[in-house]
Design a protein around this motif. Structure first.
Motif, PDB file in Angstrom:
ATOM      1  N   UNK A   8      -7.956  -8.339  11.639  1.00  0.00           N
ATOM      2  CA  UNK A   8      -8.850  -8.326  12.896  1.00  0.00           C
ATOM      3  C   UNK A   8      -9.375  -9.694  13.363  1.00  0.00           C
ATOM      4  N   UNK A   9      -9.554  -9.784  14.195  1.00  0.00           N
ATOM      5  CA  UNK A   9     -10.221 -11.351  14.593  1.00  0.00           C
ATOM      6  C   UNK A   9     -11.731 -11.247  14.750  1.00  0.00           C
ATOM      7  N   UNK A  10     -12.168  -9.858  14.853  1.00  0.00           N
ATOM      8  CA  UNK A  10     -13.585  -9.568  15.167  1.00  0.00           C
ATOM      9  C   UNK A  10     -14.517 -10.645  14.419  1.00  0.00           C
ATOM     10  N   UNK A  11     -14.460 -10.872  13.398  1.00  0.00           N
ATOM     11  CA  UNK A  11     -15.331 -12.064  12.677  1.00  0.00           C
ATOM     12  C   UNK A  11     -15.007 -13.442  12.792  1.00  0.00           C
ATOM     13  N   UNK A  12     -14.076 -13.481  13.514  1.00  0.00           N
ATOM     14  CA  UNK A  12     -13.443 -15.014  13.943  1.00  0.00           C
ATOM     15  C   UNK A  12     -13.530 -15.417  15.134  1.00  0.00           C
ATOM     16  N   UNK A  13     -14.581 -14.501  16.116  1.00  0.00           N
ATOM     17  CA  UNK A  13     -14.872 -14.880  17.526  1.00  0.00           C
ATOM     18  C   UNK A  13     -16.269 -14.347  17.565  1.00  0.00           C
ATOM     19  N   UNK A  14     -17.124 -15.316  18.508  1.00  0.00           N
ATOM     20  CA  UNK A  14     -18.535 -15.245  18.321  1.00  0.00           C
ATOM     21  C   UNK A  14     -18.925 -14.046  19.480  1.00  0.00           C
ATOM     22  N   UNK A  15     -17.991 -13.584  20.200  1.00  0.00           N
ATOM     23  CA  UNK A  15     -18.067 -12.516  20.995  1.00  0.00           C
ATOM     24  C   UNK A  15     -18.005 -11.167  20.329  1.00  0.00           C
ATOM     25  N   UNK A  16     -17.362 -11.494  19.004  1.00  0.00           N
ATOM     26  CA  UNK A  16     -17.329 -10.131  18.113  1.00  0.00           C
ATOM     27  C   UNK A  16     -16.123  -9.176  18.744  1.00  0.00           C
ATOM     28  N   UNK A  17     -15.197  -9.897  19.591  1.00  0.00           N
ATOM     29  CA  UNK A  17     -14.143  -8.540  20.262  1.00  0.00           C
ATOM     30  C   UNK A  17     -13.053  -8.426  19.169  1.00  0.00           C
ATOM     31  N   UNK A  18     -12.925  -7.254  18.787  1.00  0.00           N
ATOM     32  CA  UNK A  18     -11.982  -6.693  17.900  1.00  0.00           C
ATOM     33  C   UNK A  18     -10.662  -6.760  17.969  1.00  0.00           C
ATOM     34  N   UNK A  19      -9.866  -7.808  18.481  1.00  0.00           N
ATOM     35  CA  UNK A  19      -8.182  -7.617  18.633  1.00  0.00           C
ATOM     36  C   UNK A  19      -7.567  -8.031  17.185  1.00  0.00           C
ATOM     37  N   UNK A  20      -6.456  -7.662  17.284  1.00  0.00           N
ATOM     38  CA  UNK A  20      -5.605  -8.099  15.974  1.00  0.00           C
ATOM     39  C   UNK A  20      -4.804  -9.221  16.197  1.00  0.00           C
ATOM     40  N   UNK A  21      -4.604 -10.074  15.180  1.00  0.00           N
ATOM     41  CA  UNK A  21      -3.427 -10.943  15.069  1.00  0.00           C
ATOM     42  C   UNK A  21      -2.383 -10.473  14.469  1.00  0.00           C
ATOM     43  N   UNK A  22      -1.062 -10.667  14.669  1.00  0.00           N
ATOM     44  CA  UNK A  22       0.204 -10.228  13.981  1.00  0.00           C
ATOM     45  C   UNK A  22      -0.045 -11.104  12.617  1.00  0.00           C
ATOM     46  N   UNK A  23      -0.110 -12.439  12.819  1.00  0.00           N
ATOM     47  CA  UNK A  23       0.000 -13.200  11.701  1.00  0.00           C
ATOM     48  C   UNK A  23      -1.421 -14.239  11.933  1.00  0.00           C
ATOM     49  N   UNK A  24      -1.747 -14.449  10.667  1.00  0.00           N
ATOM     50  CA  UNK A  24      -3.172 -15.324  10.308  1.00  0.00           C
ATOM     51  C   UNK A  24      -3.183 -16.284   9.161  1.00  0.00           C
ATOM     52  N   UNK A  25      -3.374 -17.297   9.279  1.00  0.00           N
ATOM     53  CA  UNK A  25      -3.394 -18.404   8.170  1.00  0.00           C
ATOM     54  C   UNK A  25      -4.484 -19.360   8.458  1.00  0.00           C
ATOM     55  N   UNK A  26      -5.220 -19.630   7.179  1.00  0.00           N
ATOM     56  CA  UNK A  26      -6.155 -20.657   7.231  1.00  0.00           C
ATOM     57  C   UNK A  26      -5.553 -21.848   6.812  1.00  0.00           C
ATOM     58  N   UNK A  27      -5.589 -23.078   7.546  1.00  0.00           N
ATOM     59  CA  UNK A  27      -4.859 -24.227   7.124  1.00  0.00           C
ATOM     60  C   UNK A  27      -6.115 -25.079   6.774  1.00  0.00           C
TER      61      UNK A  27
END
Ligand code: FAD
Length: 346
Positions: A8-27
């Protein structure tokens, strides 16, 4: 580097929109980026670059690899008379970088205090506030091209900075991953306090000869009193740009709307505060379900909780229509709209 699935990207955008990412990585390094691009290429997925998520509006789940840029580190590259070049990793938080410059008696970005987001995203829209844009201190940046994996250096002439614009928001949109930005800062101080309420606040603070730190403190205090904190209510700062119109258009409008504010923008154009237009069109403080227009700052659209990106987009379109009808001015979005279709494949 760990690649996670269905995040879930909810905590990764300041609008707090709860969309999902198929893949996610921190570089955390340039090598991580190359590794991640190879993964995306093999998985046949496009890539989204994410900094602090403070200037994005997600309108769908992303069948993509989302790369959260966490590349850190600040170092001095050179010093020549009163000029110092500092290099900062793209994942450094912008405000931490401003504080670092002040702690090291370097000036030039104090007016840009407390802007959310990362150093790497700052050149994207030539961040600006209180009479200063990063264009003024930009030296160069290093970026990896998503399609080739090759590194390029961009100098000021390559970046084509404009008002909340750069080549990375236009012709090269989504095509490069910025991993390092170099800045020209100064050891001497020329205060820039002519904008907004800075002077008023400095007078209250009894600072007749303000230091860069005093100016930073004044800017922080103004911003905290005016702008909603994304930790409390979802928002991405100004949703629209302030429109710039030819002087003749402004003069005609001024006859119909005598209180219309305007600020000179070059010899033949006037910048009009979008907040005035939105408020005059009756949108200040209005709510549409779970989303709405902030009641103190009409340029800021907010998610009161549980709203989705399409609801915010729809709200923004209604505002644009009303402002167009009333003033004949089209408001341009400042926030980056993100959906599957806007992404680039490696
Ligand atoms: C309360 C509030 C106040 C704000 N005030 C201001 C202000 O005064 N002035 C101003 O200019 N802005 C302001 N903003 C907008 C925002 O803070 C800036 O645009 C900021 O630079 C975004 O940084 P970010 O790391 O959050 O970028 P993100 O939102 O993560 O990304 C923004 C765009 O840049 C791309 N991107 C991000 N990082 C990279 C990278 N390393 N390489 C390539 N592409 C990248 C993303 O794909 C996206 O398209 C405000 C926002 C909020 C929430």
């Amino acid at each position: 580097m760990k690649i996670q699935e269905n995040i879930s990207l909810k905590d990764y955008n300041t609008f707090g929109i709860a969309v999902k990412a198929k893949f996610f990585a921190e570089v955390i390094s340039k090598e991580n980026i190359i590794e991640a691009l190879t993964f995306a290429k093999n998985a046949k997925k496009p890539v989204l670059i994410l900094g602090g998520g403070s200037n994005v509006l997600f309108t769908s789940d992303l069948d993509a690899l989302v790369l959260k840029i966490n590349i850190r580190g600040i170092e001095q590259i050179s010093q020549d008379k009163d000029k110092v070049i500092l290099a900062a990793g793209a994942g450094e938080m912008w405000h931490d970088f401003v504080l670092y410059s002040l702690e090291n008696n370097l000036t030039g970005i104090e007016n840009l205090s407390l802007i959310p987001g990362t150093v790497g995203a700052a050149p994207m829209q030539n961040i600006g506030a209180y009479g200063v844009e990063i264009k003024a201190v930009f030296h160069s940046l290093e970026a990896i091209e998503i399609s080739s994996g090759l590194s390029h250096t961009f100098l000021p002439r390559d970046v084509n900075f404009g008002y909340r614009e750069s080549v990375f928001k236009k012709g090269l949109k989504g095509k490069y991953i910025i991993y390092k930005v170099n800045f020209n800062l100064s050891t001497s101080h020329v205060p820039n306090i002519g904008y907004g309420d800075i002077q008023k606040i400095l007078a209250k603070m009894n600072q007749a000869k303000p230091t860069a730190k005093n100016i930073s403190d004044a800017v922080i205090s103004i911003r905290q009193s005016k702008l909603p904190d994304p930790k409390r209510v979802g928002n991405a700062g100004s949703f629209f740009k302030n429109p710039v119109v030819p002087v003749e258009v402004y003069n005609k409008l001024k006859i119909a709307y005598p209180t219309l504010p305007g600020y000179s923008n070059g010899p033949s154009h006037i910048k009009i505060p979008a907040a005035y237009l939105i408020e005059s069109a009756g949108w200040k403080g209005k709510k549409l379900g779970k989303v709405g227009v902030h009641d103190k700052q009409p340029l800021v659209l907010v998610n009161y909780g549980g709203g989705n990106g399409n609801e915010i987009l729809e709200l923004s379109r209604e505002i644009q229509l009303d402002v167009q009808k009333k003033f004949g001015i089209s408001l341009e979005r400042e926030v980056n709209l993100i959906n599957d279709k806007s992404l680039i494949y490696p």
